[in-house]
Design a protein around this motif. Structure first.
Motif, PDB file in Angstrom:
ATOM      1  N   PRO A   1       0.795  -1.222   0.000  1.00  0.00           N
ATOM      2  CA  PRO A   1       0.000   0.000   0.000  1.00  0.00           C
ATOM      3  C   PRO A   1       0.834   1.281   0.000  1.00  0.00           C
ATOM      4  O   PRO A   1       0.407   2.283  -0.521  1.00  0.00           O
ATOM      5  N   SER A   2       2.022   1.260   0.579  1.00  0.00           N
ATOM      6  CA  SER A   2       2.825   2.476   0.611  1.00  0.00           C
ATOM      7  C   SER A   2       3.417   2.801  -0.759  1.00  0.00           C
ATOM      8  O   SER A   2       3.753   3.929  -1.030  1.00  0.00           O
ATOM      9  N   ALA A   3       3.525   1.815  -1.617  1.00  0.00           N
ATOM     10  CA  ALA A   3       4.003   2.033  -2.980  1.00  0.00           C
ATOM     11  C   ALA A   3       3.037   1.368  -3.943  1.00  0.00           C
ATOM     12  O   ALA A   3       3.300   0.297  -4.472  1.00  0.00           O
ATOM     13  N   PRO A   4       1.863   1.976  -4.187  1.00  0.00           N
ATOM     14  CA  PRO A   4       0.858   1.333  -5.016  1.00  0.00           C
ATOM     15  C   PRO A   4       1.319   1.194  -6.462  1.00  0.00           C
ATOM     16  O   PRO A   4       1.913   2.110  -7.022  1.00  0.00           O
ATOM     17  N   LYS A   5       1.048   0.042  -7.000  1.00  0.00           N
ATOM     18  CA  LYS A   5       1.398  -0.203  -8.394  1.00  0.00           C
ATOM     19  C   LYS A   5       0.209   0.066  -9.294  1.00  0.00           C
ATOM     20  O   LYS A   5       0.349   0.166 -10.491  1.00  0.00           O
ATOM     21  N   GLY A   6      -0.970   0.171  -8.726  1.00  0.00           N
ATOM     22  CA  GLY A   6      -2.186   0.377  -9.497  1.00  0.00           C
ATOM     23  C   GLY A   6      -2.407   1.846  -9.793  1.00  0.00           C
ATOM     24  O   GLY A   6      -1.485   2.604 -10.053  1.00  0.00           O
ATOM     25  N   LYS A   7      -3.647   2.256  -9.679  1.00  0.00           N
ATOM     26  CA  LYS A   7      -4.029   3.619  -9.998  1.00  0.00           C
ATOM     27  C   LYS A   7      -3.474   4.604  -8.973  1.00  0.00           C
ATOM     28  O   LYS A   7      -3.600   4.405  -7.781  1.00  0.00           O
ATOM     29  N   THR A   8      -2.873   5.668  -9.451  1.00  0.00           N
ATOM     30  CA  THR A   8      -2.325   6.690  -8.578  1.00  0.00           C
ATOM     31  C   THR A   8      -3.241   7.915  -8.596  1.00  0.00           C
ATOM     32  O   THR A   8      -4.043   8.094  -9.502  1.00  0.00           O
ATOM     33  N   VAL A   9      -3.078   8.761  -7.622  1.00  0.00           N
ATOM     34  CA  VAL A   9      -3.863   9.978  -7.524  1.00  0.00           C
ATOM     35  C   VAL A   9      -3.236  11.036  -8.423  1.00  0.00           C
ATOM     36  O   VAL A   9      -2.021  11.179  -8.488  1.00  0.00           O
ATOM     37  N   ALA A  10      -4.081  11.790  -9.117  1.00  0.00           N
ATOM     38  CA  ALA A  10      -3.586  12.832 -10.009  1.00  0.00           C
ATOM     39  C   ALA A  10      -3.026  14.005  -9.213  1.00  0.00           C
ATOM     40  O   ALA A  10      -3.522  14.342  -8.144  1.00  0.00           O
ATOM     41  N   SER A  11      -1.988  14.641  -9.749  1.00  0.00           N
ATOM     42  CA  SER A  11      -1.472  15.880  -9.182  1.00  0.00           C
ATOM     43  C   SER A  11      -2.414  17.000  -9.600  1.00  0.00           C
ATOM     44  O   SER A  11      -2.781  17.102 -10.766  1.00  0.00           O
ATOM     45  N   VAL A  12      -2.812  17.828  -8.648  1.00  0.00           N
ATOM     46  CA  VAL A  12      -3.775  18.885  -8.927  1.00  0.00           C
ATOM     47  C   VAL A  12      -3.091  20.238  -8.772  1.00  0.00           C
ATOM     48  O   VAL A  12      -2.470  20.518  -7.755  1.00  0.00           O
ATOM     49  N   LEU A  13      -3.217  21.067  -9.798  1.00  0.00           N
ATOM     50  CA  LEU A  13      -2.744  22.447  -9.750  1.00  0.00           C
ATOM     51  C   LEU A  13      -3.982  23.307  -9.538  1.00  0.00           C
ATOM     52  O   LEU A  13      -4.802  23.449 -10.439  1.00  0.00           O
ATOM     53  N   SER A  14      -4.121  23.892  -8.352  1.00  0.00           N
ATOM     54  CA  SER A  14      -5.355  24.581  -7.977  1.00  0.00           C
ATOM     55  C   SER A  14      -5.584  25.856  -8.787  1.00  0.00           C
ATOM     56  O   SER A  14      -4.678  26.377  -9.443  1.00  0.00           O
ATOM     57  N   SER A  15      -6.808  26.357  -8.702  1.00  0.00           N
ATOM     58  CA  SER A  15      -7.225  27.494  -9.525  1.00  0.00           C
ATOM     59  C   SER A  15      -6.482  28.783  -9.192  1.00  0.00           C
ATOM     60  O   SER A  15      -6.400  29.674 -10.031  1.00  0.00           O
ATOM     61  N   ASP A  16      -5.909  28.895  -7.993  1.00  0.00           N
ATOM     62  CA  ASP A  16      -5.178  30.113  -7.637  1.00  0.00           C
ATOM     63  C   ASP A  16      -3.691  30.008  -7.939  1.00  0.00           C
ATOM     64  O   ASP A  16      -2.922  30.895  -7.583  1.00  0.00           O
ATOM     65  N   LEU A  17      -3.274  28.941  -8.629  1.00  0.00           N
ATOM     66  CA  LEU A  17      -1.865  28.705  -8.907  1.00  0.00           C
ATOM     67  C   LEU A  17      -1.533  29.061 -10.356  1.00  0.00           C
ATOM     68  O   LEU A  17      -2.261  28.694 -11.280  1.00  0.00           O
ATOM     69  N   THR A  18      -0.426  29.776 -10.550  1.00  0.00           N
ATOM     70  CA  THR A  18       0.093  30.063 -11.886  1.00  0.00           C
ATOM     71  C   THR A  18       1.489  29.472 -11.977  1.00  0.00           C
ATOM     72  O   THR A  18       2.342  29.758 -11.146  1.00  0.00           O
ATOM     73  N   VAL A  19       1.704  28.643 -12.988  1.00  0.00           N
ATOM     74  CA  VAL A  19       2.995  28.003 -13.205  1.00  0.00           C
ATOM     75  C   VAL A  19       3.586  28.556 -14.492  1.00  0.00           C
ATOM     76  O   VAL A  19       2.919  28.555 -15.532  1.00  0.00           O
ATOM     77  N   VAL A  20       4.820  29.047 -14.418  1.00  0.00           N
ATOM     78  CA  VAL A  20       5.531  29.506 -15.600  1.00  0.00           C
ATOM     79  C   VAL A  20       6.689  28.535 -15.799  1.00  0.00           C
ATOM     80  O   VAL A  20       7.638  28.517 -15.022  1.00  0.00           O
ATOM     81  N   GLY A  21       6.576  27.707 -16.817  1.00  0.00           N
ATOM     82  CA  GLY A  21       7.584  26.686 -17.072  1.00  0.00           C
ATOM     83  C   GLY A  21       6.920  25.400 -17.535  1.00  0.00           C
ATOM     84  O   GLY A  21       5.690  25.271 -17.527  1.00  0.00           O
ATOM     85  N   ASN A  22       7.735  24.446 -17.938  1.00  0.00           N
ATOM     86  CA  ASN A  22       7.233  23.187 -18.463  1.00  0.00           C
ATOM     87  C   ASN A  22       6.997  22.180 -17.345  1.00  0.00           C
ATOM     88  O   ASN A  22       7.724  22.169 -16.353  1.00  0.00           O
ATOM     89  N   LEU A  23       5.998  21.342 -17.522  1.00  0.00           N
ATOM     90  CA  LEU A  23       5.685  20.272 -16.572  1.00  0.00           C
ATOM     91  C   LEU A  23       5.814  18.939 -17.277  1.00  0.00           C
ATOM     92  O   LEU A  23       5.333  18.779 -18.396  1.00  0.00           O
ATOM     93  N   ARG A  24       6.443  17.968 -16.602  1.00  0.00           N
ATOM     94  CA  ARG A  24       6.615  16.642 -17.191  1.00  0.00           C
ATOM     95  C   ARG A  24       6.420  15.598 -16.100  1.00  0.00           C
ATOM     96  O   ARG A  24       7.028  15.686 -15.040  1.00  0.00           O
ATOM     97  N   THR A  25       5.570  14.604 -16.365  1.00  0.00           N
ATOM     98  CA  THR A  25       5.333  13.515 -15.441  1.00  0.00           C
ATOM     99  C   THR A  25       4.887  12.280 -16.212  1.00  0.00           C
ATOM    100  O   THR A  25       4.374  12.397 -17.328  1.00  0.00           O
ATOM    101  N   THR A  26       5.084  11.115 -15.608  1.00  0.00           N
ATOM    102  CA  THR A  26       4.543   9.887 -16.185  1.00  0.00           C
ATOM    103  C   THR A  26       3.187   9.591 -15.565  1.00  0.00           C
ATOM    104  O   THR A  26       2.524   8.643 -15.957  1.00  0.00           O
ATOM    105  N   GLY A  27       2.767  10.425 -14.617  1.00  0.00           N
ATOM    106  CA  GLY A  27       1.488  10.247 -13.940  1.00  0.00           C
ATOM    107  C   GLY A  27       0.405  11.123 -14.536  1.00  0.00           C
ATOM    108  O   GLY A  27       0.464  11.533 -15.695  1.00  0.00           O
ATOM    109  N   ASP A  28      -0.600  11.417 -13.707  1.00  0.00           N
ATOM    110  CA  ASP A  28      -1.766  12.178 -14.132  1.00  0.00           C
ATOM    111  C   ASP A  28      -1.710  13.580 -13.541  1.00  0.00           C
ATOM    112  O   ASP A  28      -1.260  13.771 -12.414  1.00  0.00           O
TER     113      ASP A  28
END
Length: 171
Positions: free
Chosen positions: A36-63
């Protein structure tokens, strides 16, 4: 299951398995605790909230679920663009669901524009779904493997770029 094995197996053999049974759970419990501490199945998506502004590239193998503003390219497995989100840049993912605004190229195996989507840019896809009410300005191109195309598509069609047209008129 246990009662069935007791019926089918002779008494001494079942007794021989009883000492093994406590050892097996002790061996598997640490493995079970670790899983359970290292799930191999479905992972939770990373959420960028509505008050957040990101300047730059994002890269992930997840959601990723974007609710805020991103000024840069995004590469992910599953990308969900929320209704309040704005992305200025290229987005590349296996699955893309656009509920908000994207200004830039969209490349994905499965691309879905919902009724609240606003896309200004080209879409390169394997499969696409555009709901009624979605706003889309650009071209749609189907490719068998849209993720590997990179930025080659715009270079192979210079007549589609406004700066190429202006350069061609001047020459």
């Amino acid at each position: 299951m246990f009662s069935k094995s007791r019926i089918n197996e002779p008494g001494p053999k079942a007794e021989a398995e009883k000492p093994k049974a406590p050892e097996a759970p002790m061996m598997t419990k640490p493995a079970m605790d670790f899983t359970p501490s290292a799930p191999k199945g479905k992972t939770v998506a990373s959420v960028l909230s509505s008050d957040l502004t990101v300047v730059g590239n994002l890269r992930t193998t997840g959601d990723i679920q974007v609710e805020g503003t991103v000024e840069g390219d995004i590469r992910a497995h599953l990308l969900t663009v929320g209704e309040s989100a704005t992305i200025r840049g290229e987005i590349v993912a296996d699955d893309i669901v656009v509920n908000g605004r994207v200004i830039g190229r969209v490349r994905g195996l499965k691309v879905r524009l919902t009724s609240t989507a606003r896309v200004e840019g080209d879409i390169i896809h394997k499969t696409i779904a555009i709901e009624s009410g979605a706003h889309f300005e650009g071209s749609v191109q189907r490719q068998e493997d849209p993720l590997s195309s990179g930025r080659v598509t715009s270079a192979t069609m210079p007549s589609m770029r406004p700066d190429a047209l202006a350069a061609g008129d001047a020459g």
